[in-house]
Write an enzyme that holds these catalytic residues in place. Structure first.
Site: not given
Ligand code: 3PG
Ligand code: MG
Length: 402
Positions: A37, A200, A380
């Protein structure tokens, strides 16, 4: 699709540029274990500093729940940014309730400086998309750049509200992420195959429902495949399975049928009796599974079947491992399929796009992380994008420029 504004659309020279990055890197015992990142934001920082702009990096780290928590300070990440840039990077302790001191430090810094501010989630307003907090952030710069695709699914003060308060554009990492994702699902070369694995079904129901409408073939692997096998009346022994989601699995299969999406499930499995590395294991066809065994990976016939399906496709999108890849030898299915996809990509037959924390780790483990067309750093956000959801961080950039 509205135009995504980028760094090319603004004059950055001598400007103070607030760059929302994702410095939420994996840290184990104080050591950053993966700098991807950070490596991906280098180009954006360079584009700002080469014209004497100041690059002021803002990010969250972890989930401190709105509290100041020294264990989650971005101070420890600043040296890694310096290393990636081959430049000095200054950490600015930031009180998000009163940014006067931070602003003074930024104003005093020379042109072309790179600075890292403190974890935005130390203030409860960050996750509430609080306008007052965003206004304070906005006083720290002339321009806002969002280069954090992996946080774009969050409508937070630094990803959403702030974009409405300053001239706002996407950074280079965000731009290339969106271009690659568009090649994967937005406007892909067909046929498209999706490979979805992981433990899952429950965490990926929306994803599976959305994918069967969009892709030509869907490979389901990992623990979640067991729920589908179980729903189809196949014995899975002691394997991980969400039996209460049988109906959901059935509904997804029906939907796939109607949409003419082929569902590819395992036909054989590598089975063990303990969930641990190097546990004794045997191969079973899924017509004759040991009732006490646990499926920990796909078997060789399944691997061949999946490879063949990849050969029939022009585009692959992948999220989630096919087996318990973190345990030897149950990484075999994931590794072989990953290498096959990498080879097809290398030979010019396949566009391959992958994302998600486990997936990136699995591809790295297979030694092919750099041989896919694109590997997203997002967890996510990648999933929500695959589900076809719109992402607030990107919407905010578009809204300001439509
Ligand atoms: C991640 O690592 O998926 C992003 O940095 C978002 O983090 P979070 O899921 O805590 O919002
Ligand atoms: Mg996350």
């Amino acid at each position: 699709m509205p135009h995504l504004p980028t760094l090319d659309d603004l004059d950055l020279s001598n400007k103070t540029v607030l760059v929302r990055v994702d410095l939420n890197v994996p840290v184990v015992e104080g050591i950053i274990t993966d700098t991807t990142r950070i490596d991906r934001i280098v180009q954006t920082i360079r584009d700002i500093t080469k014209v004497d702009g100041k690059a002021i990096l803002i990010s969250h780290f972890g989930r401190p729940m709105g509290q100041v928590n020294p264990d989650m300070s971005l101070e420890m990440v600043a040296p890694a940014v310096a290393k990636a840039m081959h430049r000095d990077v200054v950490f600015v302790p930031t009180d998000w309730n009163d940014v006067t001191a931070a602003k003074a430090a930024i104003d005093a810094a020379p042109d072309g400086a790179i600075m890292v501010l403190e974890n935005t989630r130390f203030h409860p307003g960050e996750e509430k998309n609080d306008l007052e907090l965003a206004r304070r952030m906005a006083t720290l710069g002339d321009i806002y750049v969002n280069d954090a695709f992996s946080a774009a699914h969050r409508a937070h003060a630094s990803t959403e509200a702030l974009a409405h308060l300053l001239p706002s554009v996407a950074g280079r990492a965000m731009q290339s992420e969106l271009e690659a994702l568009d090649a994967g699902l937005g406007n892909p070369l067909k046929p498209v195959i999706a490979l979805v694995g992981g433990a899952k079904v429950s965490s990926k129901i929306n994803l599976l429902e959305s994918l069967v409408e969009k892709v030509d073939a869907l490979v389901i692997g990992g623990g979640m495949a067991n729920t589908f096998l179980y729903a189809g009346g196949i014995g899975i022994g002691n394997s991980l399975c969400e039996k209460d989601l049988s109906d959901t699995a059935g509904r997804i299969m029906d939907k796939a049928d109607a949409a003419k999406c082929a569902i590819i499930l395992p036909i054989d499995a590598c089975v063990a009796w303990n969930f641990k590395a190097d546990a004794p294991h045997r191969l079973y066809g899924l017509d004759a599974m040991d009732p006490d065994g646990m499926i920990l990976d796909v078997g060789p016939s399944s691997i061949e079947r999946i490879k063949g399906a990849i050969d029939d496709a022009r585009t692959l999108i992948w999220n989630g491992p096919l087996g318990a890849f973190e345990l030897n030898p149950f990484d075999k299915g994931t590794v072989e399929v990953a290498r096959h996809a990498a080879k097809r990509t290398h030979d010019g037959h396949l566009i391959s796009v992958a994302g998600g924390g486990d997936t990136v780790a699995a591809l790295a483990h297979a030694g092919v992380k750099d041989q896919f067309t694109y590997v997203s750093t997002a967890g996510g956000a990648f999933l929500e994008w695959m589900e076809g959801k719109s992402l607030p961080g990107i919407n905010a950039l578009m809204a300001e420029n439509s």
